[in-house]
Design a protein around this motif. Structure first.
Motif, PDB file in Angstrom:
ATOM      1  N   ALA A  43       0.831  -1.212   0.000  1.00 50.94           N
ATOM      2  CA  ALA A  43       0.000   0.000   0.000  1.00 50.94           C
ATOM      3  C   ALA A  43       0.863   1.258   0.000  1.00 50.94           C
ATOM      4  O   ALA A  43       1.945   1.297   0.609  1.00 50.94           O
ATOM      5  CB  ALA A  43      -0.923  -0.006   1.210  1.00 50.94           C
ATOM      6  N   TYR A  44       0.342   2.278  -0.670  1.00 50.22           N
ATOM      7  CA  TYR A  44       1.003   3.572  -0.722  1.00 50.22           C
ATOM      8  C   TYR A  44       1.228   4.082   0.696  1.00 50.22           C
ATOM      9  O   TYR A  44       0.336   4.019   1.539  1.00 50.22           O
ATOM     10  CB  TYR A  44       0.148   4.564  -1.510  1.00 50.22           C
ATOM     11  N   HIS A  76      -1.576  -4.254   3.250  1.00 48.78           N
ATOM     12  CA  HIS A  76      -1.983  -2.989   3.858  1.00 48.78           C
ATOM     13  C   HIS A  76      -1.597  -2.971   5.337  1.00 48.78           C
ATOM     14  O   HIS A  76      -2.414  -2.622   6.188  1.00 48.78           O
ATOM     15  CB  HIS A  76      -3.499  -2.801   3.723  1.00 48.78           C
ATOM     16  N   GLY A  77      -0.394  -3.383   5.652  1.00 45.88           N
ATOM     17  CA  GLY A  77       0.038  -3.414   7.053  1.00 45.88           C
ATOM     18  C   GLY A  77      -0.516  -4.642   7.743  1.00 45.88           C
ATOM     19  O   GLY A  77      -0.041  -5.744   7.519  1.00 45.88           O
ATOM     20  N   ASN A  78      -1.558  -4.471   8.558  1.00 47.04           N
ATOM     21  CA  ASN A  78      -2.136  -5.619   9.258  1.00 47.04           C
ATOM     22  C   ASN A  78      -3.315  -6.217   8.491  1.00 47.04           C
ATOM     23  O   ASN A  78      -4.060  -7.014   9.029  1.00 47.04           O
ATOM     24  CB  ASN A  78      -2.558  -5.237  10.680  1.00 47.04           C
ATOM     25  N   LEU A  79      -3.475  -5.838   7.242  1.00 45.33           N
ATOM     26  CA  LEU A  79      -4.571  -6.324   6.410  1.00 45.33           C
ATOM     27  C   LEU A  79      -4.018  -6.783   5.071  1.00 45.33           C
ATOM     28  O   LEU A  79      -3.154  -6.126   4.495  1.00 45.33           O
ATOM     29  CB  LEU A  79      -5.586  -5.195   6.188  1.00 45.33           C
ATOM     30  N   ALA A  80      -4.487  -7.913   4.610  1.00 44.47           N
ATOM     31  CA  ALA A  80      -4.127  -8.381   3.274  1.00 44.47           C
ATOM     32  C   ALA A  80      -5.410  -8.469   2.460  1.00 44.47           C
ATOM     33  O   ALA A  80      -6.403  -9.025   2.920  1.00 44.47           O
ATOM     34  CB  ALA A  80      -3.459  -9.742   3.337  1.00 44.47           C
TER      35      ALA A  80
END
Length: 124
Positions: A43-44, A76-80
């Motif tokens: 993610a950006y 996205h960090g703690n999210l895929a």
């Protein structure tokens, strides 16, 4: 781009030319779909790290054991976010397969806490 060498482009070859020549030469990759760099899956705003790239690479490899075609895992960090083609969604109904994927991912200690499935829309 400064510092980037593109010999096929410099020779005046287009992507279509390269695919045609590859097919004529019998290369098995002549019709292989384009694949974006793994770093484009981060993610950006998140730093691109070796650990994150490995997480994406591992998750995509696990998914490719169960699904064919284009697959993307967005980090996205703690999210895929898992992106599949529409035809692949029927396979998700098989809870055994889905549970096997989650189990394998946990074994790899990916620490991606939440999974969202969405349809890949090309060119959007």
């Amino acid at each position: 781009m400064a510092g980037v060498s593109s010999p096929l482009l410099e020779a005046g070859l287009t992507k279509q030319d390269i695919r045609r020549l590859s097919k004529e030469w019998g290369l098995p990759t002549y019709n292989k779909p384009s694949a974006a760099c793994l770093s484009s899956r981060i993610a950006y705003g998140l730093p691109v790290t070796a650990e994150r790239l490995k997480q994406v690479e591992t998750a995509e490899a696990l998914l490719k054991k169960n699904f064919s075609g284009q697959i993307r895992v967005r980090h996205h960090g703690n999210l895929a976010r898992i992106e599949l083609q529409l035809e692949q969604f029927a396979s998700l109904a098989n809870l055994v397969t889905t549970n096997e994927i989650v189990s394998e991912i946990k074994k790899k200690d990916l620490r991606m806490l939440r999974w969202i499935f969405r349809v890949i829309r090309w060119g959007v």
